[in-house]
Design a protein around this motif. Structure first.
Motif, PDB file in Angstrom:
ATOM      1  N   ASP A 240      22.524  -3.857  41.582  1.00  0.00           N
ATOM      2  CA  ASP A 240      23.609  -2.690  41.304  1.00  0.00           C
ATOM      3  C   ASP A 240      22.949  -1.625  40.696  1.00  0.00           C
ATOM      4  O   ASP A 240      23.718  -0.897  39.938  1.00  0.00           O
ATOM      5  CB  ASP A 240      24.835  -3.398  40.480  1.00  0.00           C
ATOM      6  CG  ASP A 240      24.277  -4.293  39.313  1.00  0.00           C
ATOM      7  OD1 ASP A 240      23.130  -4.230  38.978  1.00  0.00           O
ATOM      8  OD2 ASP A 240      24.946  -4.827  38.575  1.00  0.00           O
ATOM      9  N   ASP A 241      21.819  -1.679  40.494  1.00  0.00           N
ATOM     10  CA  ASP A 241      20.890  -0.392  39.719  1.00  0.00           C
ATOM     11  C   ASP A 241      21.408   0.967  40.256  1.00  0.00           C
ATOM     12  O   ASP A 241      21.210   1.014  41.433  1.00  0.00           O
ATOM     13  CB  ASP A 241      19.284  -0.577  39.823  1.00  0.00           C
ATOM     14  CG  ASP A 241      18.712   0.292  38.915  1.00  0.00           C
ATOM     15  OD1 ASP A 241      18.867   1.609  39.068  1.00  0.00           O
ATOM     16  OD2 ASP A 241      17.908  -0.147  38.101  1.00  0.00           O
ATOM     17  N   PRO A 242      21.974   1.647  39.330  1.00  0.00           N
ATOM     18  CA  PRO A 242      22.614   2.974  39.862  1.00  0.00           C
ATOM     19  C   PRO A 242      21.536   3.692  40.707  1.00  0.00           C
ATOM     20  O   PRO A 242      21.990   4.481  41.427  1.00  0.00           O
ATOM     21  CB  PRO A 242      23.220   3.738  38.702  1.00  0.00           C
ATOM     22  CG  PRO A 242      22.703   2.914  37.563  1.00  0.00           C
ATOM     23  CD  PRO A 242      22.109   1.621  37.996  1.00  0.00           C
ATOM     24  N   THR A 243      20.329   3.851  40.320  1.00  0.00           N
ATOM     25  CA  THR A 243      19.236   4.442  41.159  1.00  0.00           C
ATOM     26  C   THR A 243      19.308   4.395  42.537  1.00  0.00           C
ATOM     27  O   THR A 243      19.399   5.176  43.435  1.00  0.00           O
ATOM     28  CB  THR A 243      17.799   4.113  40.795  1.00  0.00           C
ATOM     29  OG1 THR A 243      17.764   4.487  39.201  1.00  0.00           O
ATOM     30  CG2 THR A 243      16.737   4.986  41.332  1.00  0.00           C
ATOM     31  N   TRP A 244      19.625   2.939  42.947  1.00  0.00           N
ATOM     32  CA  TRP A 244      19.637   2.756  44.460  1.00  0.00           C
ATOM     33  C   TRP A 244      21.088   2.741  44.869  1.00  0.00           C
ATOM     34  O   TRP A 244      21.176   3.094  45.986  1.00  0.00           O
ATOM     35  CB  TRP A 244      18.874   1.217  44.597  1.00  0.00           C
ATOM     36  CG  TRP A 244      17.356   1.291  44.508  1.00  0.00           C
ATOM     37  CD1 TRP A 244      16.691   1.315  45.842  1.00  0.00           C
ATOM     38  CD2 TRP A 244      16.658   1.111  43.519  1.00  0.00           C
ATOM     39  NE1 TRP A 244      15.270   1.218  45.248  1.00  0.00           N
ATOM     40  CE2 TRP A 244      15.318   1.144  43.775  1.00  0.00           C
ATOM     41  CE3 TRP A 244      16.763   0.883  41.903  1.00  0.00           C
ATOM     42  CZ2 TRP A 244      14.147   1.146  43.150  1.00  0.00           C
ATOM     43  CZ3 TRP A 244      15.766   0.850  41.146  1.00  0.00           C
ATOM     44  CH2 TRP A 244      14.524   0.806  41.894  1.00  0.00           C
ATOM     45  N   LYS A 245      21.804   2.219  44.139  1.00  0.00           N
ATOM     46  CA  LYS A 245      23.282   2.132  44.617  1.00  0.00           C
ATOM     47  C   LYS A 245      23.755   3.688  44.717  1.00  0.00           C
ATOM     48  O   LYS A 245      24.619   3.752  45.689  1.00  0.00           O
ATOM     49  CB  LYS A 245      24.146   1.502  43.287  1.00  0.00           C
ATOM     50  CG  LYS A 245      24.880   0.282  43.934  1.00  0.00           C
ATOM     51  CD  LYS A 245      25.870  -0.188  43.119  1.00  0.00           C
ATOM     52  CE  LYS A 245      26.963  -0.676  43.851  1.00  0.00           C
ATOM     53  NZ  LYS A 245      28.041  -1.355  43.001  1.00  0.00           N
ATOM     54  N   ASN A 246      23.471   4.460  43.904  1.00  0.00           N
ATOM     55  CA  ASN A 246      23.847   5.982  44.232  1.00  0.00           C
ATOM     56  C   ASN A 246      23.468   6.200  45.565  1.00  0.00           C
ATOM     57  O   ASN A 246      23.850   7.388  46.172  1.00  0.00           O
ATOM     58  CB  ASN A 246      23.541   6.820  43.215  1.00  0.00           C
ATOM     59  CG  ASN A 246      24.181   6.536  41.855  1.00  0.00           C
ATOM     60  OD1 ASN A 246      25.133   5.833  41.882  1.00  0.00           O
ATOM     61  ND2 ASN A 246      23.321   6.930  40.741  1.00  0.00           N
ATOM     62  N   PHE A 247      22.343   5.749  46.129  1.00  0.00           N
ATOM     63  CA  PHE A 247      21.743   6.298  47.258  1.00  0.00           C
ATOM     64  C   PHE A 247      22.582   5.844  48.455  1.00  0.00           C
ATOM     65  O   PHE A 247      22.587   6.316  49.711  1.00  0.00           O
ATOM     66  CB  PHE A 247      20.376   5.895  47.565  1.00  0.00           C
ATOM     67  CG  PHE A 247      19.691   6.428  48.703  1.00  0.00           C
ATOM     68  CD1 PHE A 247      19.492   7.649  48.777  1.00  0.00           C
ATOM     69  CD2 PHE A 247      19.437   5.522  49.946  1.00  0.00           C
ATOM     70  CE1 PHE A 247      18.774   8.226  50.216  1.00  0.00           C
ATOM     71  CE2 PHE A 247      18.698   6.082  50.956  1.00  0.00           C
ATOM     72  CZ  PHE A 247      18.436   7.241  51.146  1.00  0.00           C
ATOM     73  N   HIS A 248      23.334   4.720  48.428  1.00  0.00           N
ATOM     74  CA  HIS A 248      23.950   4.009  49.640  1.00  0.00           C
ATOM     75  C   HIS A 248      24.778   4.974  50.281  1.00  0.00           C
ATOM     76  O   HIS A 248      24.831   4.897  51.777  1.00  0.00           O
ATOM     77  CB  HIS A 248      24.665   3.011  49.163  1.00  0.00           C
ATOM     78  CG  HIS A 248      23.827   1.727  48.604  1.00  0.00           C
ATOM     79  ND1 HIS A 248      24.646   0.700  48.000  1.00  0.00           N
ATOM     80  CD2 HIS A 248      22.435   1.533  48.306  1.00  0.00           C
ATOM     81  CE1 HIS A 248      23.378  -0.259  47.690  1.00  0.00           C
ATOM     82  NE2 HIS A 248      22.499   0.412  47.730  1.00  0.00           N
ATOM     83  N   PRO A 249      25.870   5.848  49.787  1.00  0.00           N
ATOM     84  CA  PRO A 249      26.479   6.587  50.637  1.00  0.00           C
ATOM     85  C   PRO A 249      25.386   7.578  51.487  1.00  0.00           C
ATOM     86  O   PRO A 249      25.853   8.028  52.801  1.00  0.00           O
ATOM     87  CB  PRO A 249      27.305   7.745  49.875  1.00  0.00           C
ATOM     88  CG  PRO A 249      27.270   6.793  48.583  1.00  0.00           C
ATOM     89  CD  PRO A 249      25.872   6.125  48.523  1.00  0.00           C
ATOM     90  N   THR A 250      24.471   7.945  50.822  1.00  0.00           N
ATOM     91  CA  THR A 250      23.546   8.860  51.644  1.00  0.00           C
ATOM     92  C   THR A 250      22.987   8.167  52.867  1.00  0.00           C
ATOM     93  O   THR A 250      22.686   8.434  53.893  1.00  0.00           O
ATOM     94  CB  THR A 250      22.301   9.401  50.639  1.00  0.00           C
ATOM     95  OG1 THR A 250      23.012  10.076  49.592  1.00  0.00           O
ATOM     96  CG2 THR A 250      21.390  10.398  51.638  1.00  0.00           C
ATOM     97  N   ASN A 251      22.458   6.933  52.523  1.00  0.00           N
ATOM     98  CA  ASN A 251      21.901   6.050  53.617  1.00  0.00           C
ATOM     99  C   ASN A 251      22.682   5.647  54.386  1.00  0.00           C
ATOM    100  O   ASN A 251      22.617   5.657  55.945  1.00  0.00           O
ATOM    101  CB  ASN A 251      21.563   4.501  52.687  1.00  0.00           C
ATOM    102  CG  ASN A 251      21.200   3.563  53.498  1.00  0.00           C
ATOM    103  OD1 ASN A 251      21.780   2.625  53.978  1.00  0.00           O
ATOM    104  ND2 ASN A 251      19.848   3.568  54.066  1.00  0.00           N
ATOM    105  N   ASP A 252      24.099   5.711  54.293  1.00  0.00           N
ATOM    106  CA  ASP A 252      25.234   5.394  55.304  1.00  0.00           C
ATOM    107  C   ASP A 252      25.247   6.565  56.210  1.00  0.00           C
ATOM    108  O   ASP A 252      25.188   6.292  57.443  1.00  0.00           O
ATOM    109  CB  ASP A 252      26.371   4.982  54.656  1.00  0.00           C
ATOM    110  CG  ASP A 252      27.424   4.359  55.182  1.00  0.00           C
ATOM    111  OD1 ASP A 252      26.926   3.901  56.574  1.00  0.00           O
ATOM    112  OD2 ASP A 252      28.503   4.051  54.891  1.00  0.00           O
ATOM    113  N   ALA A 253      25.351   7.555  55.695  1.00  0.00           N
ATOM    114  CA  ALA A 253      25.534   9.004  56.505  1.00  0.00           C
ATOM    115  C   ALA A 253      24.245   9.047  57.353  1.00  0.00           C
ATOM    116  O   ALA A 253      24.549   9.461  58.428  1.00  0.00           O
ATOM    117  CB  ALA A 253      25.795  10.167  55.327  1.00  0.00           C
TER     118      ALA A 253
END
Ligand code: ATP
Ligand code: MG
Length: 411
Positions: A240-253
């Motif tokens: 749940d490290d924010p560095t990676w988690k914050n990327f999830h919406p970009t990854n999804d898009a």
């Protein structure tokens, strides 16, 4: 039972881990196409292989079509065509299109393989990417540089392993690289100063069901620019490290854009490997995406950190569109041994025993570089180690210990 055909090229190293995973998967009929003769198939795997067909060149879709047809006529309809190599993704898609096999189509596979097309698709979907152009002439290359300024990065349109990838900082550098042509165009991009991360995503018919991520130390380009640097990859404990988690919406898009209207089909069933940049100011950019499992030992690292066998999980995913997400229970890392100097062969390897002793239980696997080995050209060097620890700090410490102690000399 679904009939799965795997393109194996050669029965060596990593390929055998994938082939083994399919041979151990219940409920499928499994066939293999390779360039190696059937005598090269490891004996323990042979009983589970329904058919084997040998072709000269596994990257040639005409030969692949012939092989797939032959297998279909002897064993039965082919339901899935799979292979993990980057260069195989487009030829395999051409076979699927020609023979009506479910899965990634040529159009979608090209979006992943062609760095210019990928960036166009992502840009159109408002996914942040570096400014870029595909140059077919020196004038186009110069025009891009005139627009955005130095430094720029120049790389092949369909690259691999950071080969032929250059940081261009002035006109002299620019004049030194082979000129682009319409037959061999060059991808030119703004140079991004950032940390490099990955995001591995399992999608089932376009729906993301699980993610993992790593960080590269330092970037693959810096590794190749600096011969003595030892490359490392870290998979942290904290999922749940924010560095990676914050990327999830970009990854999804990004994945939604790349899979496009095929997302809901078997084309959208994949383990993808996305490389992305995180700049100082917190902004993210997608660099590139492979529609295949990751390299640099991220597969075994994901297995170690999630108490699973990712090779087996991938085989099941690609055969049945099924994946059971597992929680992360530890951290892992890999480092690659390289030494200073540019001579051809390794003349000494020091510090292995000390490194093994200091790492203790944290060390999971090591391939030691050997005196006499030819110097490797890539960032993976001549040997590597994989470590696992309950904490991210424990893994970092082990990677540092290995890199500081193992010393290679060339001569
Ligand atoms: N626009 C950019 N700005 C800065 N560095 C870049 C840029 N594009 C690529 N690089 C560097 O070059 C490396 C290789 O580029 P890229 O990932 O696009 O090609 P590749 O050859 O397919 O990579 P791989 O080594 O993952 O197979 C990147 O990991 C990064 O270090
Ligand atoms: Mg890359």
């Amino acid at each position: 039972m679904p009939h799965i055909v795997f393109i194996a090229t050669h029965f060596v190293g990593n390929t055998n881990r994938y082939v083994k995973a399919f041979t151990e998967l219940d409920g499928i009929t499994f066939s293999v196409i390779s360039s190696d003769p059937s005598s090269s198939i490891p004996p323990s795997m042979r009983p589970k292989i329904a058919a084997h067909y040998r072709i000269e060149n596994c990257l040639d879709s005409v030969q692949l079509i012939e092989a797939t047809r032959a297998i279909a006529s002897s064993i039965g309809r082919v339901d899935r065509l799979v292979g993990f190599l980057e260069e195989l993704q487009v030829p395999m898609a051409e076979v699927r299109d020609a023979l009506g096999i479910e899965g990634l189509t040529t159009e979608i596979a090209r979006r992943f393989r062609d760095k210019d097309r990928m960036k166009e698709v992502l840009r159109a979907a408002n996914v942040p990417v570096a400014q870029s152009a595909l140059a077919t002439t020196t004038a186009e290359l110069q025009a891009f540089v005139a627009k955005i300024g130095y430094p720029v990065i120049v790389k092949p349109r369909a690259g691999l392993g950071t080969r032929a990838t250059y940081r261009v900082t002035n006109a002299e550098d620019l004049a030194a690289i082979p000129a682009p042509t319409s037959a061999v165009p060059l991808q030119v991009e703004e140079f991004v100063r950032a940390r490099e991360h990955t995001c591995e995503t399992v999608t089932v018919r376009g729906v993301p069901v699980w993610r993992s991520g790593t960080r590269y130390f330092p970037s693959p380009l810096e590794v190749l620019e600096t011969p003595w640097i030892q490359y490392a990859v870290l998979l942290p404990r904290e999922d749940d490290d924010p560095t990676w988690k914050n990327f999830h919406p970009t990854n999804d898009a990004a994945l939604t854009a790349l899979f496009g209207d095929q997302a809901g089909t078997a084309a959208g069933t994949a383990l993808t490997h996305m490389e992305w940049f995180l700049r100082e100011d917190g902004t993210q950019l997608v660099n590139e995406v492979g529609v295949r499992p990751p390299g640099v030992h991220i597969m075994p690292m994901m297995g170690l950190t999630h108490d699973t066998d990712m090779f087996a999980d991938w085989a099941r995913l690609m055969s049945f569109d099924q994946f059971t997400p597992k929680p992360r229970t530890s951290a892992a890392g890999a480092c690659f041994f390289r030494g200073p100097g540019s001579a051809e062969h390794i003349v000494s390897v020091k510090g292995i025993e000390v490194a093994i002793e200091l790492c203790g239980d944290t060390l999971f696997h090591m391939k030691t570089p050997k005196v006499g080995d030819r110097r490797a050209t890539g960032y993976e060097g001549e040997g590597f180690a994989i470590v696992k620890h309950a904490t991210t700090e424990g893994v970092k410490h082990a990677l540092r210990t290995l890199i500081e102690n193992v010393q290679i000399r060339y001569g």
